[in-house]
Structures are given as structure tokens and as C-alpha cells.
Design a protein around this motif. Structure first.
Motif, mmCIF file in Angstrom:
data_model
loop_
_atom_site.group_PDB
_atom_site.id
_atom_site.type_symbol
_atom_site.label_atom_id
_atom_site.label_comp_id
_atom_site.label_asym_id
_atom_site.label_seq_id
_atom_site.Cartn_x
_atom_site.Cartn_y
_atom_site.Cartn_z
ATOM 1 N N SER A 49 0.833 -1.198 0.000
ATOM 2 C CA SER A 49 0.000 0.000 0.000
ATOM 3 C C SER A 49 0.875 1.258 0.000
ATOM 4 C CB SER A 49 -0.926 0.001 1.209
ATOM 5 O OG SER A 49 -1.684 1.172 1.263
ATOM 6 N N LYS A 53 1.184 4.096 -3.002
ATOM 7 C CA LYS A 53 1.046 5.541 -2.789
ATOM 8 C C LYS A 53 2.286 6.280 -3.282
ATOM 9 C CE LYS A 53 -2.027 5.238 1.198
ATOM 10 N NZ LYS A 53 -2.174 5.446 2.644
ATOM 11 N N LYS A 56 2.299 6.433 -7.098
ATOM 12 C CA LYS A 56 1.330 7.417 -7.603
ATOM 13 C C LYS A 56 1.860 8.823 -7.424
ATOM 14 C CE LYS A 56 -2.821 4.647 -6.945
ATOM 15 N NZ LYS A 56 -4.058 4.469 -6.188
ATOM 16 N N THR A 57 2.433 9.111 -6.262
ATOM 17 C CA THR A 57 2.997 10.433 -6.002
ATOM 18 C C THR A 57 4.138 10.729 -6.964
ATOM 19 O OG1 THR A 57 2.429 10.217 -3.663
ATOM 20 C CG2 THR A 57 4.040 11.901 -4.233
#
Length: 110
Positions: A49, A53, A56-57
Motif C-alpha cells: 500500500s 502511494k 502514484k505520487t
């Protein structure tokens, strides 16, 4: 005869008890291993997870950097074209003005 049968039954009962206790110990051992495995899977889930994240960032950051690079490149190309256009205007406009002035010389009394 009854005493031998009783001893045999007692031995069989002891064997069954021993097997049951061994099986129970194995179940407890497997339960402990399953608990560790579940803990590891939870850790992997948390890590995946966090990785998701982070990716994506990072993807958003790289997208903005790409957009900025395109804007800067567009500004450089546009500025270069503007400079070339100004140079061309500076070269061709004075020539057309001097040819018009030379051909149409009229005085105030003509």
C-alpha cells in the motif's frame, strides 16, 4: 485372561492418548506458524500500500515535470520564432521604406 486384555486395552489407550497429544502439539505449532504467516502477510500488505502511494505520487511529480519541460520548450521555441520574426521585419521593412521614399520624392510646390 481378563488382566491381559485389560493391559492391552490400557496400552492401546495410552498409545491413542500419546498420538492425540502429539497431534495437539502439532496443531499448536501450526497455529503459531499460521499466526506468523498472517503477520507477515499484513506487513506485506502495508508495504504494498505504501509502495502504491509512493508510485502514484512519483508519477504525478514526473507528469508535472514533463508539463513544465514542455512549457519551457514551447516558450523557448516561441521566443526563438519571435526573435527570427523581428529580425526579418528589421531587414525587410527598412528596404521597403527606402525604396518608397526614393521613388516618390515630391516637393512642397509640386
Amino acid at each position: 485372561v481378563a488382566g491381559k486384555e485389560l493391559e492391552q486395552c490400557q496400552r492401546q489407550a495410552n498409545k491413542v492418548t500419546e498420538i492425540t497429544l502429539n497431534n495437539f502439539d502439532k496443531v499448536l505449532e501450526h497455529d503459531g506458524k499460521l499466526a506468523k504467516l498472517e503477520q507477515r502477510s499484513d506487513q506485506l500488505l502495508d508495504m504494498s500500500s505504501a509502495f502504491s502511494k509512493t508510485t502514484k505520487t512519483l508519477a504525478q511529480k514526473k507528469c508535472w515535470e514533463n508539463i513544465h519541460c514542455r512549457i519551457y520548450l514551447g516558450l523557448v521555441v516561441g521566443g526563438s520564432l519571435l526573435i527570427i520574426l523581428i529580425e526579418q521585419l528589421a531587414i525587410f521593412l527598412p528596404q521597403s521604406d527606402t525604396s518608397n521614399d526614393a521613388g516618390t520624392t515630391s516637393g512642397p510646390g509640386d
